[in-house]
Design a protein around this motif. Structure first.
Motif, PDB file in Angstrom:
ATOM      1  N   GLN A 161      41.432  35.034  23.546  1.00 14.78           N
ATOM      2  CA  GLN A 161      40.735  34.061  22.704  1.00 14.78           C
ATOM      3  C   GLN A 161      40.961  32.611  23.142  1.00 14.78           C
ATOM      4  O   GLN A 161      40.452  31.696  22.505  1.00 14.78           O
ATOM      5  CB  GLN A 161      41.195  34.221  21.244  1.00 14.78           C
ATOM      6  N   ALA A 162      41.696  32.411  24.225  1.00 13.85           N
ATOM      7  CA  ALA A 162      42.084  31.055  24.604  1.00 13.85           C
ATOM      8  C   ALA A 162      40.903  30.195  25.034  1.00 13.85           C
ATOM      9  O   ALA A 162      40.937  28.968  24.899  1.00 13.85           O
ATOM     10  CB  ALA A 162      43.125  31.104  25.716  1.00 13.85           C
ATOM     11  N   GLY A 163      39.860  30.813  25.588  1.00 17.00           N
ATOM     12  CA  GLY A 163      38.694  30.046  26.012  1.00 17.00           C
ATOM     13  C   GLY A 163      38.919  29.222  27.262  1.00 17.00           C
ATOM     14  O   GLY A 163      38.200  28.250  27.515  1.00 17.00           O
ATOM     15  N   ILE A 164      39.918  29.582  28.057  1.00 19.31           N
ATOM     16  CA  ILE A 164      40.257  28.878  29.295  1.00 19.31           C
ATOM     17  C   ILE A 164      40.528  29.925  30.373  1.00 19.31           C
ATOM     18  O   ILE A 164      40.734  31.100  30.064  1.00 19.31           O
ATOM     19  CB  ILE A 164      41.516  27.996  29.116  1.00 19.31           C
ATOM     20  N   PRO A 165      40.506  29.539  31.652  1.00 20.00           N
ATOM     21  CA  PRO A 165      40.821  30.525  32.686  1.00 20.00           C
ATOM     22  C   PRO A 165      42.251  31.042  32.554  1.00 20.00           C
ATOM     23  O   PRO A 165      43.181  30.262  32.359  1.00 20.00           O
ATOM     24  CB  PRO A 165      40.620  29.759  33.996  1.00 20.00           C
ATOM     25  N   VAL A 166      42.386  32.358  32.614  1.00 23.38           N
ATOM     26  CA  VAL A 166      43.687  33.020  32.561  1.00 23.38           C
ATOM     27  C   VAL A 166      43.853  33.806  33.854  1.00 23.38           C
ATOM     28  O   VAL A 166      42.999  34.625  34.209  1.00 23.38           O
ATOM     29  CB  VAL A 166      43.788  33.977  31.353  1.00 23.38           C
ATOM     30  N   VAL A 167      44.942  33.556  34.570  1.00 21.41           N
ATOM     31  CA  VAL A 167      45.208  34.275  35.816  1.00 21.41           C
ATOM     32  C   VAL A 167      46.548  34.985  35.681  1.00 21.41           C
ATOM     33  O   VAL A 167      47.594  34.343  35.560  1.00 21.41           O
ATOM     34  CB  VAL A 167      45.234  33.339  37.036  1.00 21.41           C
ATOM     35  N   GLU A 168      46.509  36.319  35.674  1.00 27.33           N
ATOM     36  CA  GLU A 168      47.741  37.111  35.680  1.00 27.33           C
ATOM     37  C   GLU A 168      48.148  37.326  37.128  1.00 27.33           C
ATOM     38  O   GLU A 168      47.312  37.638  37.975  1.00 27.33           O
ATOM     39  CB  GLU A 168      47.510  38.436  34.966  1.00 27.33           C
ATOM     40  N   ILE A 169      49.427  37.154  37.428  1.00 23.03           N
ATOM     41  CA  ILE A 169      49.876  37.157  38.816  1.00 23.03           C
ATOM     42  C   ILE A 169      50.966  38.193  39.069  1.00 23.03           C
ATOM     43  O   ILE A 169      51.554  38.741  38.146  1.00 23.03           O
ATOM     44  CB  ILE A 169      50.384  35.769  39.249  1.00 23.03           C
ATOM     45  N   MET A 170      51.201  38.444  40.337  1.00 25.64           N
ATOM     46  CA  MET A 170      52.256  39.297  40.896  1.00 25.64           C
ATOM     47  C   MET A 170      51.870  40.765  41.012  1.00 25.64           C
ATOM     48  O   MET A 170      52.436  41.483  41.819  1.00 25.64           O
ATOM     49  CB  MET A 170      53.580  39.198  40.098  1.00 25.64           C
ATOM     50  N   ASP A 171      50.917  41.235  40.203  1.00 26.03           N
ATOM     51  CA  ASP A 171      50.671  42.672  40.084  1.00 26.03           C
ATOM     52  C   ASP A 171      49.179  42.921  39.892  1.00 26.03           C
ATOM     53  O   ASP A 171      48.508  42.157  39.203  1.00 26.03           O
ATOM     54  CB  ASP A 171      51.452  43.194  38.866  1.00 26.03           C
ATOM     55  N   VAL A 172      48.662  43.986  40.524  1.00 23.07           N
ATOM     56  CA  VAL A 172      47.247  44.347  40.307  1.00 23.07           C
ATOM     57  C   VAL A 172      47.104  45.772  39.767  1.00 23.07           C
ATOM     58  O   VAL A 172      45.985  46.260  39.621  1.00 23.07           O
ATOM     59  CB  VAL A 172      46.426  44.201  41.617  1.00 23.07           C
ATOM     60  N   ASP A 173      48.216  46.428  39.478  1.00 21.31           N
ATOM     61  CA  ASP A 173      48.175  47.802  38.979  1.00 21.31           C
ATOM     62  C   ASP A 173      48.031  47.810  37.464  1.00 21.31           C
ATOM     63  O   ASP A 173      49.006  47.982  36.727  1.00 21.31           O
ATOM     64  CB  ASP A 173      49.443  48.573  39.385  1.00 21.31           C
ATOM     65  N   GLY A 174      46.815  47.597  36.971  1.00 19.81           N
ATOM     66  CA  GLY A 174      46.591  47.575  35.533  1.00 19.81           C
ATOM     67  C   GLY A 174      45.250  46.963  35.205  1.00 19.81           C
ATOM     68  O   GLY A 174      44.385  46.813  36.072  1.00 19.81           O
ATOM     69  N   GLU A 175      45.073  46.592  33.925  1.00 22.44           N
ATOM     70  CA  GLU A 175      43.808  46.036  33.445  1.00 22.44           C
ATOM     71  C   GLU A 175      43.986  44.566  33.119  1.00 22.44           C
ATOM     72  O   GLU A 175      44.533  44.209  32.078  1.00 22.44           O
ATOM     73  CB  GLU A 175      43.349  46.801  32.189  1.00 22.44           C
ATOM     74  N   PRO A 176      43.519  43.673  33.990  1.00 19.50           N
ATOM     75  CA  PRO A 176      43.680  42.243  33.720  1.00 19.50           C
ATOM     76  C   PRO A 176      42.781  41.755  32.598  1.00 19.50           C
ATOM     77  O   PRO A 176      41.722  42.323  32.331  1.00 19.50           O
ATOM     78  CB  PRO A 176      43.305  41.584  35.053  1.00 19.50           C
ATOM     79  N   ILE A 177      43.197  40.676  31.949  1.00 17.13           N
ATOM     80  CA  ILE A 177      42.429  40.059  30.874  1.00 17.13           C
ATOM     81  C   ILE A 177      41.281  39.235  31.446  1.00 17.13           C
ATOM     82  O   ILE A 177      40.180  39.227  30.924  1.00 17.13           O
ATOM     83  CB  ILE A 177      43.359  39.183  30.015  1.00 17.13           C
ATOM     84  N   ASP A 178      41.548  38.555  32.549  1.00 16.16           N
ATOM     85  CA  ASP A 178      40.541  37.701  33.184  1.00 16.16           C
ATOM     86  C   ASP A 178      40.726  37.845  34.689  1.00 16.16           C
ATOM     87  O   ASP A 178      40.442  38.889  35.253  1.00 16.16           O
ATOM     88  CB  ASP A 178      40.727  36.253  32.690  1.00 16.16           C
ATOM     89  N   ALA A 179      41.224  36.808  35.358  1.00 16.52           N
ATOM     90  CA  ALA A 179      41.464  36.883  36.797  1.00 16.52           C
ATOM     91  C   ALA A 179      42.860  37.451  37.061  1.00 16.52           C
ATOM     92  O   ALA A 179      43.741  37.413  36.192  1.00 16.52           O
ATOM     93  CB  ALA A 179      41.324  35.504  37.421  1.00 16.52           C
ATOM     94  N   CYS A 180      43.053  37.942  38.280  1.00 14.15           N
ATOM     95  CA  CYS A 180      44.321  38.586  38.622  1.00 14.15           C
ATOM     96  C   CYS A 180      44.588  38.388  40.115  1.00 14.15           C
ATOM     97  O   CYS A 180      43.692  38.568  40.944  1.00 14.15           O
ATOM     98  CB  CYS A 180      44.234  40.073  38.279  1.00 14.15           C
ATOM     99  N   VAL A 181      45.826  38.021  40.463  1.00 11.66           N
ATOM    100  CA  VAL A 181      46.223  37.823  41.860  1.00 11.66           C
ATOM    101  C   VAL A 181      47.582  38.474  42.068  1.00 11.66           C
ATOM    102  O   VAL A 181      48.535  38.175  41.341  1.00 11.66           O
ATOM    103  CB  VAL A 181      46.328  36.327  42.223  1.00 11.66           C
ATOM    104  N   GLY A 182      47.684  39.364  43.045  1.00  8.24           N
ATOM    105  CA  GLY A 182      48.985  39.985  43.301  1.00  8.24           C
ATOM    106  C   GLY A 182      48.889  41.091  44.318  1.00  8.24           C
ATOM    107  O   GLY A 182      47.923  41.197  45.080  1.00  8.24           O
ATOM    108  N   ILE A 183      49.912  41.920  44.335  1.00  6.98           N
ATOM    109  CA  ILE A 183      49.959  43.093  45.210  1.00  6.98           C
ATOM    110  C   ILE A 183      50.022  44.343  44.342  1.00  6.98           C
ATOM    111  O   ILE A 183      50.326  44.271  43.154  1.00  6.98           O
ATOM    112  CB  ILE A 183      51.177  43.064  46.156  1.00  6.98           C
ATOM    113  N   SER A 184      49.736  45.487  44.955  1.00  9.69           N
ATOM    114  CA  SER A 184      49.948  46.762  44.279  1.00  9.69           C
ATOM    115  C   SER A 184      51.392  47.191  44.518  1.00  9.69           C
ATOM    116  O   SER A 184      51.777  47.497  45.650  1.00  9.69           O
ATOM    117  CB  SER A 184      48.995  47.829  44.823  1.00  9.69           C
ATOM    118  N   HIS A 185      52.185  47.193  43.470  1.00  6.66           N
ATOM    119  CA  HIS A 185      53.587  47.578  43.623  1.00  6.66           C
ATOM    120  C   HIS A 185      53.735  49.074  43.842  1.00  6.66           C
ATOM    121  O   HIS A 185      54.678  49.511  44.519  1.00  6.66           O
ATOM    122  CB  HIS A 185      54.389  47.094  42.418  1.00  6.66           C
TER     123      HIS A 185
END
Length: 342
Positions: A143-167
Motif C-alpha cells: 500500500q506504500a504507493g512507491i517503488p519497493v525493491v526486495e534484495i538479496m534473494d529471488v526464490d519467492g514471490e516479490p511484492i514489486d521489484a526484486c534483485v538478487g541471486i537464487s540461494h
C-alpha cells in the motif's frame, strides 16, 4: 544560548547574509530556475557560513514525499551488507535521493516496527532485504504507493521489484562441485535458519543435490549470533572430534569458514587433501588468510547498484516495467580448499 534552543535559520537569514532576494535564495537551494553562477555561489557561500539546512519537511507537505529512500537490512555487523549499501550510495549520489538505513536483526516484529516508522516519513522508495515478511509488513509495502525493491534473494514471490541471486541454486552448485571432487562425508555448519531464510534456502539446495547422488549430511551444527572466527574455530573443533571421518566441511558464511580453516591449519590437518572446505559470500577478508577459502560471491555490490538504479530510474521518469526481476549469477571461487574435479 545552546544549540538546542537557538532560533532555526530561515531563508530570510540567508537572504540578508547574501544580499539576494528570498525567492532567488529558494531557487538556488532547491537547484531550480535560472540563476547566474555568481549569484548561485553567493547564496551557497552564505548558507554554508551560516550553517543553514533547508526544511524539507515543509516541501514534503506539498509533495507528500521526502527525498529519502528507506533501506532496511537485517544487520550492520554482518560483513555482507556494507557492500550492498556502498552500491546503493554509489547510484543515489548522482540524484536528489538519500538512503536512510534501518536494521531489523532478522526479527519480523522488528522489521514491522522499522518499516512503519520509515513509511510514516513518506519516503520516495524502499529497498528491503529478503522476500519473507510478516503479513503486516507485506500489507504496508503493497500500500506504500512507491517503488519497493526486495534484495538479496529471488526464490519467492516479490511484492514489486526484486534483485538478487537464487540461494537454492547457489547451494546446488556448491554441492555439485563437492561431489565432483570426490568428497562423500560432509559436515555442515551455519546459522539457526528460522531467522536466516537465505541460508536455509542454500541448505535446501545443497542437501537436495547431495540426496540425488545418495549422499546425506554426516554431521551438522547451528549457532545463533554474529558470524565470527571464534565461533567457526569452536564448531570445527567439536565436529572433527565428534565425526573424525568427515572429508568436507561446508559453512554457511565466510567468517565461520575462515575460523574453521585457521583451526585445521593450526592442527596440521591437510586441507584440501584430508578435508576440504567451502563457505559463502566471498568477502574481502578471505584475501588475508594463509590459504584462499573456496567460496561463492553473492554479488552484493551489484545488488545494491541495480536496486538503487530501479528507484532512481523511476524518479527520473525513465520507462520501466512494473515488477522487475533481476536475477544475478553467483560466482564460485575454488581457492585452495576445494580440490579440482576428479
Amino acid at each position: 544560548m545552546t544549540s538546542r534552543n537557538k532560533r532555526p535559520l530561515t531563508l530570510r537569514d540567508v537572504s540578508e547574509a547574501s544580499g539576494v532576494s528570498e525567492m532567488t535564495v529558494s531557487r538556488v537551494l532547491r537547484n531550480k530556475g535560472d540563476v547566474s553562477a555568481a549569484t548561485r555561489q553567493k547564496v551557497q557561500d552564505a548558507a554554508k557560513q551560516l550553517g543553514y539546512v533547508p526544511n524539507k519537511i515543509a516541501g514534503a507537505l506539498a509533495s507528500q514525499r521526502v527525498n529519502l529512500i528507506a533501506v532496511i537490512i537485517p544487520s550492520l555487523g554482518n560483513m555482507v551488507f556494507p557492500e550492498v549499501l556502498s552500491g546503493i550510495s554509489e547510484v543515489l549520489e548522482g540524484t536528489e535521493l538519500q538512503p536512510v538505513v534501518g536494521v531489523t536483526d532478522y526479527l519480523p516484529e522488528k522489521e514491522e516496527k522499522v518499516l512503519f516508522e520509515m513509511l510514516s516519513w513518506r519516503p520516495s522508495g524502499v529497498i528491503i532485504a529478503g522476500l519473507e515478511h510478516s503479513e503486516a509488513s507485506r500489507a504496508m509495502l503493497r500500500q506504500a504507493g512507491i517503488p519497493v525493491v526486495e534484495i538479496m534473494d529471488v526464490d519467492g514471490e516479490p511484492i514489486d521489484a526484486c534483485v538478487g541471486i537464487s540461494h537454492r541454486r547457489a547451494g546446488r552448485i556448491m554441492a555439485e562441485e563437492i561431489l565432483a571432487a570426490g568428497y562423500k562425508r560432509i559436515g555442515f555448519m551455519g546459522t539457526k535458519m528460522p531467522l536466516d531464510h537465505r541460508a536455509r534456502k542454500r541448505f535446501e539446495g545443497f542437501t537436495r543435490t547431495l540426496a540425488q547422488s545418495g549422499v546425506e549430511i554426516a554431521d551438522q551444527e547451528f549457532y545463533s549470533g554474529g558470524s565470527a572466527l571464534a565461533k567457526g574455530r569452536e564448531m570445527t573443533a567439536k565436529m572433527v572430534e565428534r565425526t573424525p571421518d568427515l572429508d568436507f566441511l561446508y559453512f554457511s558464511n565466510d567468517m565461520i569458514g575462515a575460523g574453521g580453516l585457521l583451526y585445521l591449519l593450526e592442527k596440521g590437518i591437510d586441507v584440501p587433501g584430508k578435508i576440504g572446505l567451502a563457505a559463502f559470500n566471498g568477502v574481502e577478508l578471505l584475501d588475508g588468510l594463509p590459504r584462499q577459502l573456496a567460496t561463492m560471491d553473492a554479488c552484493r555490490r551489484e545488488i545494491g547498484v541495480k536496486a538503487a538504479q530501479i528507484i532512481a530510474d523511476y524518479h527520473s521518469g525513465a520507462d520501466q516495467e512494473d515488477g522487475q526481476l533481476v536475477t544475478l549469477s553467483p560466482k564460485l571461487a575454488f581457492g585452495d580448499t576445494l580440490r579440482p574435479r576428479r
